[in-house]
Design an enzyme around this catalytic site. Structure first.
Site, PDB file in Angstrom:
ATOM      1  N   SER A  61     -32.477  48.896 -26.201  1.00  0.00           N
ATOM      2  CA  SER A  61     -33.122  48.440 -26.903  1.00  0.00           C
ATOM      3  C   SER A  61     -32.763  47.391 -27.518  1.00  0.00           C
ATOM      4  O   SER A  61     -33.044  46.876 -28.006  1.00  0.00           O
ATOM      5  CB  SER A  61     -34.143  49.211 -28.178  1.00  0.00           C
ATOM      6  OG  SER A  61     -34.199  49.914 -28.577  1.00  0.00           O
ATOM      7  N   GLU A  77      31.662  37.484 -18.837  1.00  0.00           N
ATOM      8  CA  GLU A  77      32.044  37.233 -17.149  1.00  0.00           C
ATOM      9  C   GLU A  77      32.662  35.951 -17.198  1.00  0.00           C
ATOM     10  O   GLU A  77      32.757  35.793 -16.063  1.00  0.00           O
ATOM     11  CB  GLU A  77      30.489  37.531 -16.614  1.00  0.00           C
ATOM     12  CG  GLU A  77      29.846  38.739 -17.196  1.00  0.00           C
ATOM     13  CD  GLU A  77      30.208  39.449 -16.384  1.00  0.00           C
ATOM     14  OE1 GLU A  77      30.513  39.150 -14.953  1.00  0.00           O
ATOM     15  OE2 GLU A  77      30.026  40.594 -16.625  1.00  0.00           O
TER      16      GLU A  77
END
Length: 689
Positions: A347, A87
């Site tokens: 429990s 680029e």
């Protein structure tokens, strides 16, 4: 000869040209200096990270875009080299605008009548992305040039590169290299192959046309062009070129990570302004336990979900928090965080009851205790299987989760003390505001969360010392030395739970306790080794019963699999000093049998007792949705025949059997009463829904 005089027009033109030659750079410099920059801090996705900085879950920005924060060091250096080579080869040398590239692009456009190569630098692309306006006109291009010069002058190269890595478009609502790598490759951009790097260089040039999910041909051709140019410019080895070209391109968009989704959402709610949230969760373990919850829920009945919470009890740090079996499964209430839902523990609180009894010298693991039908001021608990074992050791009573011995011990230590110790462990039990805690809390008559139960068992695992469960590294711990149980009592509880047979028959590596709430609504399993404490909840988030949903069958196997996915169990601690080791016969006389100072006596059987429904029950028979289903009424003890009443109206008689059915007319409270053949009566007030 005299030279001809310079005409006034020519002189003026020369003067203007000289002025422009000298003044244009000065004017441009002044314009760059005064140029207002666009917003150079674009909104980025809020991210939630694990204890090692791994991404757990990102959140889209307000406009729905995925734009994750990223720094250059978070990106593969090979990608950056390839990006600049393709680029902007002179990125490190120009000041934002590459005059040579602009001149070349302009000449090609003038001589060939079409765009052959672009003249935009990486900085000019950043200027365009920040501005967001059109770029086709000469005025827009000039503004882009001036903005690029201003960006480089005020921000520098490193910040310009970071902005490109954050803003580059990758199709749809994906922006930036990090979001693109996760969406198209399913990985962070820290390590990329040459083919992956070339793919991510190519997409922003035509983000919609080259989206991998819109066809592989376009993006493969673009990727290969980037590879060829990168090889020609020395950005990659030519030997890697052929291999990279053979690598397949992705053809679908991958979902973003969504680990610990409930915990991540809670982190955002608690601190909405923070861009980055660090949690104590371990991403690998979180993923394994989420998979376990999802697989096990799928094997159970429809609408059943699974929640798992795992913590390091040495520090209190939560290492995994699975709020549901599947966040997106609406049928299973996946959006609800069941690690924090208030439910009945069944429990699962019994270990703390027994620990309090050991601490106060009421019992020893080898003390003998009676498991017989016993009345406690009108409260008559029964075991899960409706049978009694007679005289048993306290150790066996806890391992078998017998109810009557647990209530005897709770009656001796006091329900208020149990609730206070739960709070000291960091739990927040939900109790009635109308009356003090009663004996029923020992068998599930209290509201707790999975997080509460894990905190209580973490204290037991730590020798009785409380620890604050925390999911953020910076959360405040509990003050040191905050005791839930005395050290010897906590170790005795752990040694008993380590002897409970695990699913499959083994025991000893993990101390654990199961629980089943009334009506088969919740199944629990909580366990610990020398390092971790893990809690499992199974049930329907909407609270509906699931026939046969029992802790030992539904939750315990998941608990053991969770420990297997954690790794090799850490050894449980050795006994602290002062622990009395003896058989029942070898105990001191006061400890050979459990002393129950305030306890109950044998249940009186002269009168009947309503076995079902118990007083205070809320029963869903569909009365609020139309015609109600029939309700089975059961009686125990007393003498037949039995006459039943509802709100004073006779509803049935049973001569020899102990059950009748009753169909309520409407929704609301019902006062049930039964009278036996001797004239004795029992009452039970329930709510019919």
């Amino acid at each position: 000869m005299r030279s001809p005089a310079i005409g006034p027009t020519i002189l003026a033109a020369l003067t203007l040209a000289a002025g422009l030659a000298v003044g244009a750079p000065l004017m441009l410099k002044a314009q760059v200096a005064s140029m207002p920059l666009p917003a150079v801090a674009p909104a980025v996705s809020t991210v939630v990270l694990d204890r090692s900085g791994r991404l757990l879950r990102p959140f889209a920005v307000a406009d729905g875009r995925w734009r994750l924060p990223v720094e250059a060091e978070d990106v593969d250096p090979g990608f950056v080299r390839m990006l600049l080579a393709y680029e902007d080869r002179r990125f490190e040398r120009h000041r934002g605008v590459d005059l040579r590239a602009l001149a070349r692009a302009g000449w090609q456009l003038a001589t060939r009548g079409r765009i052959v190569s672009g003249g935009s630098t990486l900085t000019m692309q950043v200027a365009r992305l920040l501005d967001g306006g059109p770029t086709r006109s000469a005025a827009a291009k000039l503004r882009q040039i001036v903005t690029a010069l201003a960006l480089e002058r005020r921000l520098g190269k490193a910040e310009v590169l970071r902005l490109y890595l954050t803003l580059a478009p990758y199709g749809g609502n994906i922006e930036g290299i990090r979001a693109a790598s996760l969406a198209w490759l399913g990985k962070e951009p820290k390590r990329l192959t040459p083919a992956e790097a070339a793919l991510l260089v190519a997409i922003p040039q035509a983000p919609e046309a080259r989206r991998p999910d819109r066809g592989a041909d376009a993006i493969r051709a673009a990727r290969d062009r980037v590879l060829a140019r990168a090889a020609a410019l020395g950005a990659i080895d030519t030997g890697d070129l052929a291999t990279a070209r053979t690598e397949a391109v992705p053809q679908r968009r991958r979902p973003f990570p969504m680990l610990a989704a409930h915990a991540a959402e809670r982190a955002l709610r608690e601190r909405p302004g923070e861009p980055v949230h660090h949690l104590t969760i371990e991403a690998g373990l979180q993923g394994r336990l989420e998979g376990l919850a999802r697989d096990r829920a799928a094997a159970l009945s429809d609408r059943v979900s699974v929640a798992i919470l795992a913590a390091d009890h040495r520090t209190g740090e939560i290492r995994a928090s699975v709020g549901s079996s599947d966040l997106l499964d609406l049928d299973r209430g996946g959006f609800l965080d069941m690690t924090r839902a208030v439910r009945s523990p069944g429990s699962a609180l019994k270990p703390l009851i027994y620990g309090l009894a050991f601490e106060q010298g009421i019992a020893h693991p080898e003390s003998l205790i009676e498991d017989r039908s016993t009345a406690f001021a009108g409260y008559v608990p029964a075991n899960f299987d409706r049978t009694f074992l007679g005289t048993v050791t306290v150790r066996r009573a806890l391992q078998l989760s017998l109810n009557v011995p647990a209530v005897q011990l709770l009656d001796a230590v006091g329900p208020a003390r149990l609730a206070a110790r739960m709070r000291r462990a960091g739990a927040a039990p939900v109790l009635s505001d109308l009356s003090p805690p009663g004996l029923a809390i020992g068998l599930g008559g209290v509201g707790v969360t999975l997080t509460d139960l894990v905190a209580i068992h973490a204290a037991i695992a730590r020798g009785g010392e409380a620890v604050a469960l925390r999911i953020r590294p910076d959360e405040d711990p509990l003050p040191p030395g905050r005791r839930v149980l005395e050290a010897r009592a906590a170790w005795q509880v752990g040694s008993i739970l380590a002897g409970v047979p695990q699913p499959g028959g083994a025991s000893g590596a993990i101390a654990f306790k199961t629980g089943t709430s009334y009506g088969y609504r919740d199944a629990w399993a909580i366990g610990f080794d020398g390092r971790y404490v893990v809690g499992v909840w199974v049930g329907r988030p909407d609270g509906e019963p699931v026939p046969g949903l029992v802790g030992i069958d539904a939750a315990a196997p998941i608990l053991m699999d969770a420990f297997a996915r954690i790794g090799q169990p850490a050894p449980l601690p050795a006994a602290p000093p002062g622990v009395l080791a003896a058989s029942s016969a070898g105990l001191p006389a006061p400890l050979r049998r459990v002393r129950v100072p305030r306890g109950g006596g044998p249940a009186l059987v002269q009168g009947p007792q309503i076995a079902y429904p118990p007083a205070g029950a809320e029963i869903d028979l569909g009365a609020g949705r139309g015609a109600a289903a029939p309700l089975a009424l059961k009686v125990r003890e007393g003498r037949p025949p039995y006459l039943w009443f509802a709100d004073g109206t006779p509803i049935g008689t049973s001569d020899f059997g102990r059950a009748v059915t009753f169909t309520p007319r409407e929704r609301g409270f019902v006062e049930l009463m039964v009278i036996d053949g001797a004239g004795a009566a029992a009452r039970s007030r329930v709510f019919i829904d």
